[in-house]
Design a protein around this motif. Structure first.
Motif, PDB file in Angstrom:
ATOM      1  N   SER A 152      72.644  53.984  66.088  1.00 45.74           N
ATOM      2  CA  SER A 152      73.902  54.125  65.343  1.00 45.74           C
ATOM      3  C   SER A 152      73.952  53.097  64.225  1.00 45.74           C
ATOM      4  CB  SER A 152      75.109  53.956  66.269  1.00 45.74           C
ATOM      5  OG  SER A 152      75.140  52.660  66.826  1.00 45.74           O
ATOM      6  N   LYS A 153      74.716  53.457  63.193  1.00 43.67           N
ATOM      7  CA  LYS A 153      74.904  52.583  62.038  1.00 43.67           C
ATOM      8  C   LYS A 153      76.222  52.955  61.360  1.00 43.67           C
ATOM      9  CE  LYS A 153      73.235  49.697  58.752  1.00 43.67           C
ATOM     10  NZ  LYS A 153      72.712  48.339  58.965  1.00 43.67           N
ATOM     11  N   ASN A 154      77.077  51.982  61.196  1.00 45.63           N
ATOM     12  CA  ASN A 154      78.371  52.198  60.522  1.00 45.63           C
ATOM     13  C   ASN A 154      79.170  53.354  61.123  1.00 45.63           C
ATOM     14  OD1 ASN A 154      77.356  50.222  58.869  1.00 45.63           O
ATOM     15  ND2 ASN A 154      77.738  51.316  56.950  1.00 45.63           N
ATOM     16  N   GLY A 155      79.067  53.524  62.434  1.00 44.24           N
ATOM     17  CA  GLY A 155      79.810  54.589  63.096  1.00 44.24           C
ATOM     18  C   GLY A 155      79.127  55.931  63.084  1.00 44.24           C
ATOM     19  N   PHE A 156      77.938  56.021  62.469  1.00 43.66           N
ATOM     20  CA  PHE A 156      77.168  57.264  62.437  1.00 43.66           C
ATOM     21  C   PHE A 156      76.015  57.141  63.444  1.00 43.66           C
ATOM     22  CE2 PHE A 156      79.184  57.091  58.306  1.00 43.66           C
ATOM     23  CZ  PHE A 156      79.523  58.417  58.046  1.00 43.66           C
ATOM     24  N   SER A 157      75.848  58.131  64.284  1.00 41.52           N
ATOM     25  CA  SER A 157      74.711  58.151  65.201  1.00 41.52           C
ATOM     26  C   SER A 157      73.565  58.932  64.556  1.00 41.52           C
ATOM     27  CB  SER A 157      75.097  58.793  66.533  1.00 41.52           C
ATOM     28  OG  SER A 157      75.519  60.129  66.340  1.00 41.52           O
ATOM     29  N   TYR A 158      72.328  58.509  64.828  1.00 51.05           N
ATOM     30  CA  TYR A 158      71.172  59.191  64.229  1.00 51.05           C
ATOM     31  C   TYR A 158      69.975  59.191  65.170  1.00 51.05           C
ATOM     32  CZ  TYR A 158      69.403  54.486  62.912  1.00 51.05           C
ATOM     33  OH  TYR A 158      68.951  53.195  62.914  1.00 51.05           O
ATOM     34  N   GLY A 159      69.115  60.159  64.959  1.00 55.82           N
ATOM     35  CA  GLY A 159      67.885  60.279  65.730  1.00 55.82           C
ATOM     36  C   GLY A 159      66.766  60.807  64.858  1.00 55.82           C
ATOM     37  N   LEU A 177      68.936  66.394  70.411  1.00 54.88           N
ATOM     38  CA  LEU A 177      69.758  65.495  69.596  1.00 54.88           C
ATOM     39  C   LEU A 177      71.129  66.111  69.340  1.00 54.88           C
ATOM     40  CD1 LEU A 177      67.098  64.294  66.974  1.00 54.88           C
ATOM     41  CD2 LEU A 177      67.999  62.988  68.900  1.00 54.88           C
ATOM     42  N   LYS A 178      71.152  67.417  69.188  1.00 58.14           N
ATOM     43  CA  LYS A 178      72.429  68.111  68.978  1.00 58.14           C
ATOM     44  C   LYS A 178      73.351  67.942  70.182  1.00 58.14           C
ATOM     45  CE  LYS A 178      74.374  72.697  68.045  1.00 58.14           C
ATOM     46  NZ  LYS A 178      74.048  74.140  67.841  1.00 58.14           N
ATOM     47  N   THR A 179      72.798  68.041  71.393  1.00 58.00           N
ATOM     48  CA  THR A 179      73.625  67.868  72.589  1.00 58.00           C
ATOM     49  C   THR A 179      74.152  66.444  72.705  1.00 58.00           C
ATOM     50  OG1 THR A 179      71.725  67.296  74.003  1.00 58.00           O
ATOM     51  CG2 THR A 179      72.297  69.641  73.814  1.00 58.00           C
ATOM     52  N   ARG A 180      73.479  65.516  72.056  1.00 50.42           N
ATOM     53  CA  ARG A 180      73.960  64.133  72.047  1.00 50.42           C
ATOM     54  C   ARG A 180      74.874  63.868  70.853  1.00 50.42           C
ATOM     55  NH1 ARG A 180      68.393  60.793  73.373  1.00 50.42           N
ATOM     56  NH2 ARG A 180      67.277  62.751  73.099  1.00 50.42           N
ATOM     57  N   ALA A 181      75.167  64.925  70.095  1.00 51.25           N
ATOM     58  CA  ALA A 181      76.146  64.883  69.005  1.00 51.25           C
ATOM     59  C   ALA A 181      75.798  63.855  67.929  1.00 51.25           C
ATOM     60  CB  ALA A 181      77.540  64.597  69.567  1.00 51.25           C
ATOM     61  N   VAL A 182      74.515  63.803  67.551  1.00 50.32           N
ATOM     62  CA  VAL A 182      74.158  62.888  66.478  1.00 50.32           C
ATOM     63  C   VAL A 182      74.691  63.417  65.151  1.00 50.32           C
ATOM     64  CG1 VAL A 182      72.095  62.040  67.660  1.00 50.32           C
ATOM     65  CG2 VAL A 182      71.910  63.931  66.038  1.00 50.32           C
ATOM     66  N   GLU A 207      68.266  75.042  57.028  1.00 51.22           N
ATOM     67  CA  GLU A 207      68.600  75.735  58.270  1.00 51.22           C
ATOM     68  C   GLU A 207      68.805  74.764  59.426  1.00 51.22           C
ATOM     69  OE1 GLU A 207      65.411  78.473  58.791  1.00 51.22           O
ATOM     70  OE2 GLU A 207      65.949  79.685  57.027  1.00 51.22           O
ATOM     71  N   SER A 208      68.025  73.671  59.441  1.00 51.53           N
ATOM     72  CA  SER A 208      68.176  72.688  60.514  1.00 51.53           C
ATOM     73  C   SER A 208      69.544  72.025  60.487  1.00 51.53           C
ATOM     74  CB  SER A 208      67.085  71.615  60.398  1.00 51.53           C
ATOM     75  OG  SER A 208      65.804  72.162  60.608  1.00 51.53           O
ATOM     76  N   SER A 209      70.073  71.799  59.287  1.00 48.79           N
ATOM     77  CA  SER A 209      71.378  71.152  59.191  1.00 48.79           C
ATOM     78  C   SER A 209      72.482  72.023  59.798  1.00 48.79           C
ATOM     79  CB  SER A 209      71.704  70.818  57.733  1.00 48.79           C
ATOM     80  OG  SER A 209      71.952  71.990  56.967  1.00 48.79           O
ATOM     81  N   ILE A 210      72.263  73.346  59.806  1.00 44.69           N
ATOM     82  CA  ILE A 210      73.222  74.257  60.449  1.00 44.69           C
ATOM     83  C   ILE A 210      72.948  74.325  61.952  1.00 44.69           C
ATOM     84  CG2 ILE A 210      74.047  76.629  60.592  1.00 44.69           C
ATOM     85  CD1 ILE A 210      73.308  76.986  57.667  1.00 44.69           C
ATOM     86  N   LYS A 211      71.719  74.620  62.315  1.00 40.61           N
ATOM     87  CA  LYS A 211      71.366  74.811  63.725  1.00 40.61           C
ATOM     88  C   LYS A 211      71.631  73.560  64.563  1.00 40.61           C
ATOM     89  CE  LYS A 211      67.672  78.183  62.839  1.00 40.61           C
ATOM     90  NZ  LYS A 211      66.213  78.409  62.897  1.00 40.61           N
ATOM     91  N   LEU A 212      71.406  72.392  63.982  1.00 37.93           N
ATOM     92  CA  LEU A 212      71.529  71.146  64.731  1.00 37.93           C
ATOM     93  C   LEU A 212      72.857  70.437  64.481  1.00 37.93           C
ATOM     94  CD1 LEU A 212      67.878  69.847  64.166  1.00 37.93           C
ATOM     95  CD2 LEU A 212      68.744  71.394  65.938  1.00 37.93           C
ATOM     96  N   ASN A 213      73.669  71.047  63.607  1.00 35.28           N
ATOM     97  CA  ASN A 213      75.006  70.517  63.315  1.00 35.28           C
ATOM     98  C   ASN A 213      74.944  69.038  62.931  1.00 35.28           C
ATOM     99  OD1 ASN A 213      77.803  70.691  62.996  1.00 35.28           O
ATOM    100  ND2 ASN A 213      78.187  69.989  65.105  1.00 35.28           N
ATOM    101  N   ALA A 214      74.057  68.717  62.007  1.00 33.05           N
ATOM    102  CA  ALA A 214      73.877  67.328  61.578  1.00 33.05           C
ATOM    103  C   ALA A 214      73.376  67.306  60.142  1.00 33.05           C
ATOM    104  CB  ALA A 214      72.875  66.618  62.486  1.00 33.05           C
ATOM    105  N   THR A 215      73.629  66.214  59.444  1.00 34.26           N
ATOM    106  CA  THR A 215      72.981  65.994  58.152  1.00 34.26           C
ATOM    107  C   THR A 215      71.495  65.782  58.422  1.00 34.26           C
ATOM    108  OG1 THR A 215      74.971  64.963  57.259  1.00 34.26           O
ATOM    109  CG2 THR A 215      72.894  64.511  56.113  1.00 34.26           C
ATOM    110  N   TYR A 216      70.655  66.532  57.710  1.00 33.98           N
ATOM    111  CA  TYR A 216      69.217  66.485  57.985  1.00 33.98           C
ATOM    112  C   TYR A 216      68.500  65.878  56.784  1.00 33.98           C
ATOM    113  CZ  TYR A 216      65.002  67.892  60.474  1.00 33.98           C
ATOM    114  OH  TYR A 216      63.819  67.882  61.186  1.00 33.98           O
ATOM    115  N   PHE A 217      67.710  64.822  57.037  1.00 30.38           N
ATOM    116  CA  PHE A 217      67.066  64.054  55.967  1.00 30.38           C
ATOM    117  C   PHE A 217      65.562  64.010  56.203  1.00 30.38           C
ATOM    118  CE2 PHE A 217      67.284  59.761  53.493  1.00 30.38           C
ATOM    119  CZ  PHE A 217      66.873  60.414  52.344  1.00 30.38           C
ATOM    120  N   TYR A 218      64.809  64.540  55.237  1.00 32.10           N
ATOM    121  CA  TYR A 218      63.358  64.657  55.339  1.00 32.10           C
ATOM    122  C   TYR A 218      62.699  63.740  54.307  1.00 32.10           C
ATOM    123  CZ  TYR A 218      58.763  66.924  54.812  1.00 32.10           C
ATOM    124  OH  TYR A 218      57.425  67.176  54.737  1.00 32.10           O
TER     125      TYR A 218
END
Length: 617
Positions: A152-159, A177-182, A207-218
């Motif tokens: 986590s960082k600044n209240g945002f969780s990440y994996g 990671l989605k089940t852990r609500a990152v 598509e990953s940003s939708i399926k995983l309900n997270a901001t996705y950074f590559y």
């Protein structure tokens, strides 16, 4: 409202260049800090470079990588850093991303799925990590969490999903990671370049940003790291299916840093629309690859046997384009410094002046060469600014021919000795052009393309001879259309004569009117057979049934073409084993050291071709 400024740092690394790799990493961290980035992600295996090959099998190499990680701890102040490296636990080596924060290692995440297709051999070196497992790792006397975890960082969780992890469908770690609500998923990658692949990545990230309900950074590695694979340095970010960040690919710079601010306002940002042009992708990739290959090998330029035909002409233009792009992006001084060159610019056209210094060409005419190809080579070299020489090889051909005629007691004739008389012309060109390369401390550029590699339409130790084979991974049909495109869209008017010529080896007497396609088959047909036979691994009968519906050819002719392809393919594996190193540029290639392995000795598809002959009878 919580705000987090994140960044992706792509770096051009080199195996065993510890000092250079560390410098790129530290400079990127400093740049990120100056941009106000709070959480910075580097690509997969950024500390060592992905292309370290069997160095990963040693014990000392991963240990050295850990010491490099330790040296980065002082820089993890006022910024969190995620960076890739190999980590050994017992007998198993893991492909990992370490998270540094407050000058400590906060945790290490290991890759769960390994790439084993195409150019990848990760199972040779690494062990996949078990999903959900967390253990403790001794990092220079300090216990560090190791395994499948989130941060986590600044209240945002990440994996993390590390490269191949993201391409495993329903099995991918992202769903856990989605089940852990990152809120944020990083994908640090070492994903090799191939034409058209950037579009696939954009689709994956969006598509990953939708399926995983997270901001996705590559974030991907950059450059021709170790000789064959090229990394494009792509950085992508998507949120709720919208692509919001994409950087300039295939940069000549040693590193790039791209920033993005995450907050509740992210939903309102406009989506990025990008264009995908294979000609541009090819040009960008091969020019960067040539530059990196030259500077990392400490060579002083390139030498090329310039025939005036398509293959050698395309390579000459690509070297000139390398100079143009490099100078444009880096500036003259930095370009020369990175290339380890000392050159005082004296003219108003620095690109041509540098090209003259870096590219030396020679037209090596035989008795069967034409004025048209000589003029084509000469005018192209002059238009690019390349150094140009012109000499004849007739004496050498005659000398070898007379010696063998004396030894065997008869005269060689075209009726009996066609291949022998063709090959000696191509082969005697090699020693003298190698002399020029040695004199210049330069790389000799081989000119074979993938279509020739398929069917062995090349002379071993002749046109295959060289230090690097830049276009060996693309087919001749692509090269021919690229030359037309380069004349029109890149402004290389010197290609006009090249583009007016019919491709020919010019090894038979001119009255025989030799052409490549007469010797082989139409290049578009080779491309279609090749895709099915090599990329899709189909047998001759299946290929015939498919192409019978797709190509407007008589059945007998189509059968003959397919049979010829498979016979020549089987017979010439030994040539492909000896081709100079080549760049991986397309979604497949025929290099047995990377993508396509085939037995040198085989039955040559005898039964399969017999089955083909029986069809329609």
């Amino acid at each position: 409202m919580s705000i987090l400024k994140i960044g992706g740092a792509t770096v051009n690394q080199t195996p065993l260049d510890w000092k250079g790799n560390s410098s790129n990493i530290v400079n990127a961290i400093d740049k990120a800090k100056s941009m106000g980035i709070e959480l910075l992600c580097f690509p997969e295996l950024a500390i060592t470079g992905y292309g370290s090959e069997d160095l990963f099998l040693s014990r000392w190499y991963p240990e050295k990588a850990l010491s490099q990680l330790k040296s980065l701890l002082p820089y993890a102040k006022d910024i969190s850093i995620c960076i890739g490296l190999p980590v050994r636990i017992g007998e198993a080596l893991y492909n990992c991303t370490a998270v540094l924060e407050d000058q400590k290692v906060k945790g290490i995440v290991a890759k769960q799925f390994l790439a084993i297709d195409g150019v990848h051999y990760e199972f040779r070196w690494f062990t996949p990590w078990e999903a959900g497992k967390i253990t403790s790792f001794d990092f220079f006397g300090e216990a560090v969490p190791f395994g499948d975890m989130i941060f986590s960082k600044n209240g945002f969780s990440y994996g993390f999903e590390i490269c191949e992890d993201a391409w495993r469908g329903d099995l991918r770690p992202g769903y856990r990671l989605k089940t852990r609500a990152v809120d944020l998923i990083f994908n640090p990658s070492a994903s090799h370049f191939a034409m058209g692949k950037s579009q696939l990545r954009e689709e994956l990230v969006s598509e990953s940003s939708i399926k995983l309900n997270a901001t996705y950074f590559y974030v991907n590695l950059l450059g021709n790291e170790a000789g064959r694979m090229i990394f494009d340095g792509e950085t992508l970010l998507a949120h709720q299916g919208k692509l919001l960040l994409k950087n300039k690919l295939l940069s000549f710079k040693p590193y790039q840093v791209n920033a993005f601010e995450i907050s509740s306002l992210i939903r309102e940002l406009p989506e990025i629309k990008s264009d995908h042009d294979k000609n541009l992708e090819f040009t960008s990739a091969i020019t960067l690859a040539l530059f990196d290959y030259m500077r990392k090998s400490r060579s002083k330029g390139f030498v090329l046997s310039l025939s005036g035909g398509a293959d050698s002409s395309s390579i000459a233009v690509l070297v000139a384009e390398m100079v143009r792009r490099g100078v444009e992006e880096l500036g003259i001084e930095t370009f020369l410094k990175q290339a380890h060159l000392t050159l005082e610019i004296k003219t108003s056209n620095p690109t041509k002046e540098i090209t003259e210094h870096l590219l030396t060409t020679a037209y090596q005419g035989s008795d069967n060469s034409s004025c048209e190809t000589l003029n084509s080579a000469k005018s192209l070299a002059e238009s690019l600014g390349a150094t140009f020489y012109n000499w004849k090889i007739s004496e050498e051909v005659s000398s070898y021919t007379q010696k063998i005629e004396h030894a065997i007691g008869r005269e060689l004739t075209w009726a009996k000795d066609d291949i022998t008389l063709q090959n000696i012309q191509a082969r005697v060109r090699a020693p003298i052009i190698w002399m020029l390369a040695n004199l210049n401390n330069a790389l000799l550029l081989a000119t074979s393309n993938r279509s020739e590699g398929d069917v062995g339409y090349a002379t071993m130790d002749g046109d295959t001879s060289g230090s690097i084979s830049p276009i060996a991974a693309v087919d001749k049909h692509f090269i021919l259309q690229w030359l037309q495109w380069a004349e029109k869209h890149l402004g290389y008017s010197g290609l006009e004569k090249v583009n007016s010529l019919q491709p020919t080896a010019e090894l038979r007497p001119q009255d025989q009117h030799q052409t490549d396609e007469e010797d082989l088959m139409p290049y578009p047909v080779i491309v279609e057979i090749e895709k099915l036979a090599i990329r899709e691994r189909r047998n001759p009968k299946d290929i015939y049934l498919i192409l019978q519906q797709e190509l407007d050819l008589p059945n007998v002719q189509l059968k003959n073409y397919i049979s010829k392809f498979f016979r020549l393919w089987s017979r010439n594996q030994w040539k492909r084993e000896r081709l100079a190193p080549s760049f991986h540029l397309d979604d497949f290639n025929v290099d047995p050291k990377t993508w396509c392995r085939f037995p040198i000795l085989s039955g040559g598809f005898t039964e399969e071709l017999h089955e083909l002959d029986q069809l329609d009878q």
